[in-house]
Design a protein around this motif. Sequence first.
Motif, PDB file in Angstrom:
ATOM      1  N   ILE A  27       1.620   5.759 -13.231  1.00  0.00           N
ATOM      2  CA  ILE A  27       0.800   4.708 -12.620  1.00  0.00           C
ATOM      3  C   ILE A  27       1.150   3.326 -13.146  1.00  0.00           C
ATOM      4  N   PHE A  28       1.952   3.245 -14.225  1.00  0.00           N
ATOM      5  CA  PHE A  28       2.348   1.908 -14.650  1.00  0.00           C
ATOM      6  C   PHE A  28       3.249   1.260 -13.600  1.00  0.00           C
ATOM      7  N   ARG A  29       3.775   2.075 -12.706  1.00  0.00           N
ATOM      8  CA  ARG A  29       4.581   1.544 -11.603  1.00  0.00           C
ATOM      9  C   ARG A  29       3.724   1.186 -10.397  1.00  0.00           C
ATOM     10  N   ILE A  30       2.456   1.528 -10.428  1.00  0.00           N
ATOM     11  CA  ILE A  30       1.556   1.232  -9.312  1.00  0.00           C
ATOM     12  C   ILE A  30       0.769  -0.008  -9.678  1.00  0.00           C
ATOM     13  N   ASP A  97      -1.138   1.382  -3.803  1.00  0.00           N
ATOM     14  CA  ASP A  97       0.053   0.812  -3.173  1.00  0.00           C
ATOM     15  C   ASP A  97       1.237   1.118  -4.068  1.00  0.00           C
ATOM     16  N   TYR A  98       2.163   1.915  -3.552  1.00  0.00           N
ATOM     17  CA  TYR A  98       3.340   2.315  -4.335  1.00  0.00           C
ATOM     18  C   TYR A  98       4.560   1.909  -3.543  1.00  0.00           C
ATOM     19  N   TYR A  99       5.272   0.926  -4.077  1.00  0.00           N
ATOM     20  CA  TYR A  99       6.381   0.310  -3.364  1.00  0.00           C
ATOM     21  C   TYR A  99       5.894  -0.159  -2.000  1.00  0.00           C
ATOM     22  N   ASP A 100       6.418   0.292  -0.916  1.00  0.00           N
ATOM     23  CA  ASP A 100       6.039  -0.243   0.395  1.00  0.00           C
ATOM     24  C   ASP A 100       5.048   0.633   1.147  1.00  0.00           C
TER      25      ASP A 100
END
Length: 114
Positions: A27-30, A97-100
């Motif tokens: 989730i650090f990427r979200i 929201d994850y990337y697009d």
Amino acid sequence: VQLQASGGGLVQAGESLKLSCAASVPIFRIKIMAWYRRAPGKQREVVARFTSIGTTLYADSVKGRFTISRDNAKNTMYLQMNNLKPEDTAVYYCNADYYDSNYWGQGTQVTVSS
């Protein structure tokens, strides 16, 4: 991305619940994660969310009672709900929201009796 919401239940007014949303990706990427709810007969509304810069926003109806948080090590987002009211009764959903793309969890029912 899969989001698994849990922690809902039946409580009395004034009690607390803590919802969890476990993600299948780090989730650090979200950057944007949020909790929504849909009450019977009403439209879905955002309850609390993390913004893209890491700040938190709350619906006026839950300010001071609900706290959104996240544990990157567990890939989990939380919603601590205190002093619950009957009007908080709804199905609660987590959203990311994850990337697009945008993803929804399956929802967890919260019922608050008076």
